[in-house]
Design a protein around this motif. Sequence first.
Motif, short mmCIF file in Angstrom:
data_model
loop_
_atom_site.label_atom_id
_atom_site.label_comp_id
_atom_site.label_asym_id
_atom_site.label_seq_id
_atom_site.Cartn_x
_atom_site.Cartn_y
_atom_site.Cartn_z
N PHE A 112 39.42 38.83 31.25
CA PHE A 112 39.57 38.69 32.69
C PHE A 112 40.67 37.69 32.98
CE2 PHE A 112 36.38 35.58 31.43
CZ PHE A 112 36.87 34.41 31.99
N VAL A 113 41.19 37.77 34.20
CA VAL A 113 42.19 36.81 34.67
C VAL A 113 41.75 36.37 36.07
CG1 VAL A 113 44.59 36.47 35.39
CG2 VAL A 113 44.08 37.81 33.33
N LYS A 114 41.70 35.06 36.27
CA LYS A 114 41.36 34.50 37.57
C LYS A 114 42.65 34.08 38.27
CE LYS A 114 38.24 31.22 37.50
NZ LYS A 114 37.20 30.22 37.15
N VAL A 115 42.79 34.50 39.53
CA VAL A 115 43.90 34.09 40.37
C VAL A 115 43.28 33.63 41.69
CG1 VAL A 115 46.04 34.77 41.50
CG2 VAL A 115 45.44 35.77 39.28
N GLY A 116 43.15 32.33 41.86
CA GLY A 116 42.47 31.82 43.05
C GLY A 116 41.03 32.28 43.08
N LYS A 117 40.66 32.95 44.17
CA LYS A 117 39.28 33.43 44.34
C LYS A 117 39.08 34.86 43.82
CE LYS A 117 38.75 32.96 48.73
NZ LYS A 117 38.22 32.83 50.09
N ILE A 118 40.10 35.40 43.16
CA ILE A 118 40.04 36.79 42.68
C ILE A 118 39.94 36.80 41.16
CG2 ILE A 118 41.17 39.05 42.69
CD1 ILE A 118 40.32 38.04 45.47
N PRO A 159 39.03 55.55 24.59
CA PRO A 159 38.95 55.04 23.22
C PRO A 159 37.54 55.18 22.65
CG PRO A 159 39.14 53.23 24.79
CD PRO A 159 39.33 54.50 25.56
N LEU A 160 37.48 55.43 21.35
CA LEU A 160 36.23 55.51 20.60
C LEU A 160 35.30 56.62 21.08
CD1 LEU A 160 35.50 51.66 20.44
CD2 LEU A 160 36.68 53.06 18.72
N GLY A 161 35.82 57.51 21.92
CA GLY A 161 35.00 58.61 22.42
C GLY A 161 33.98 58.20 23.46
N VAL A 162 34.12 56.97 24.02
CA VAL A 162 33.15 56.52 25.02
C VAL A 162 33.20 57.42 26.24
CG1 VAL A 162 33.09 54.12 24.25
CG2 VAL A 162 34.70 54.80 26.05
N ALA A 163 32.08 57.49 26.94
CA ALA A 163 31.96 58.37 28.10
C ALA A 163 32.68 57.83 29.32
CB ALA A 163 30.49 58.61 28.42
N VAL A 164 32.63 56.51 29.50
CA VAL A 164 33.17 55.90 30.72
C VAL A 164 33.80 54.55 30.39
CG1 VAL A 164 32.57 55.05 33.04
CG2 VAL A 164 31.35 57.02 32.10
N GLU A 165 34.83 54.21 31.15
CA GLU A 165 35.42 52.87 31.13
C GLU A 165 35.71 52.49 32.58
OE1 GLU A 165 39.13 50.24 29.31
OE2 GLU A 165 38.79 52.27 28.58
N ILE A 166 35.38 51.26 32.94
CA ILE A 166 35.60 50.80 34.31
C ILE A 166 36.18 49.40 34.29
CG2 ILE A 166 34.53 50.30 36.56
CD1 ILE A 166 32.33 52.30 35.86
N ASP A 167 37.23 49.19 35.11
CA ASP A 167 37.72 47.84 35.32
C ASP A 167 37.40 47.44 36.76
OD1 ASP A 167 39.65 49.15 36.91
OD2 ASP A 167 41.32 48.65 35.61
N GLY A 168 37.52 46.15 37.06
CA GLY A 168 37.11 45.72 38.39
C GLY A 168 37.85 44.51 38.89
N ILE A 169 37.86 44.41 40.21
CA ILE A 169 38.41 43.25 40.90
C ILE A 169 37.29 42.68 41.76
CG2 ILE A 169 40.19 42.40 42.47
CD1 ILE A 169 41.83 44.94 41.74
N PHE A 170 37.07 41.36 41.61
CA PHE A 170 35.95 40.69 42.25
C PHE A 170 36.43 39.44 42.99
CE2 PHE A 170 34.53 42.98 38.58
CZ PHE A 170 33.35 43.58 38.97
N GLN A 171 35.74 39.11 44.07
CA GLN A 171 36.01 37.86 44.78
C GLN A 171 34.90 36.88 44.44
OE1 GLN A 171 36.37 38.25 49.03
NE2 GLN A 171 36.25 36.05 49.36
N ILE A 172 35.30 35.64 44.10
CA ILE A 172 34.32 34.60 43.77
C ILE A 172 34.54 33.41 44.71
CG2 ILE A 172 34.07 35.30 41.38
CD1 ILE A 172 35.96 32.98 40.59
N LYS A 173 33.54 32.54 44.75
CA LYS A 173 33.65 31.32 45.55
C LYS A 173 34.61 30.37 44.86
CE LYS A 173 28.97 31.87 47.18
NZ LYS A 173 27.56 31.47 47.02
N PRO A 174 35.38 29.63 45.66
CA PRO A 174 36.34 28.69 45.05
C PRO A 174 35.65 27.56 44.31
CG PRO A 174 36.38 28.53 47.48
CD PRO A 174 35.41 29.61 47.10
#
Length: 153
Positions: A28-34, A138-153
């Motif tokens: 993951f990479v944090k950029v401010g509250k994201i 990759p690896l024959g997996v059924a699903v892959e999901i990435d996400g963007i989240f907002q967190i408290k500062p």
Amino acid sequence: MSSLEIKLNQMGINLPSAPVPAANYLPFVKVGKIVYVSGQISVGSNGLITGLLGESMTIEEGMIAAKQCAINLLAQVKVACDGDLDSLERVIKLGGFVNSTQDFSDQPSVINGASDFFVKVLGENGRHARTAVGATLPLGVAVEIDGIFQIKP
């Protein structure tokens, strides 16, 4: 333990340890509250959830795999929040990739497994923008999901 983790436990869900990257990238990479979380593959307590939608897997099985990806995303967010999952404010966007045949066109229903999970856990703060596409994974997996989240500062 955060109140969100207590809620998850009441739902019968224990967050796994956040998976470590399998190559030269950050989980993951944090950029401010994201927080931008790298793609999490469908792996659960019994190992990889593999299969091809439209051939060897049903939509319901794909939804279960997508839900597991969402759980793995939360595990990464917990690490990004220094162990305090109550710092999570909202889900902003999910990118869903479904291992599917050329003829399969119901990728959105599969990714609903993750979307429905986030709404169930976070209410309105779990609603998000989303992409759902077919892909070879990759690896024959059924699903892959990435996400963007907002967190408290």
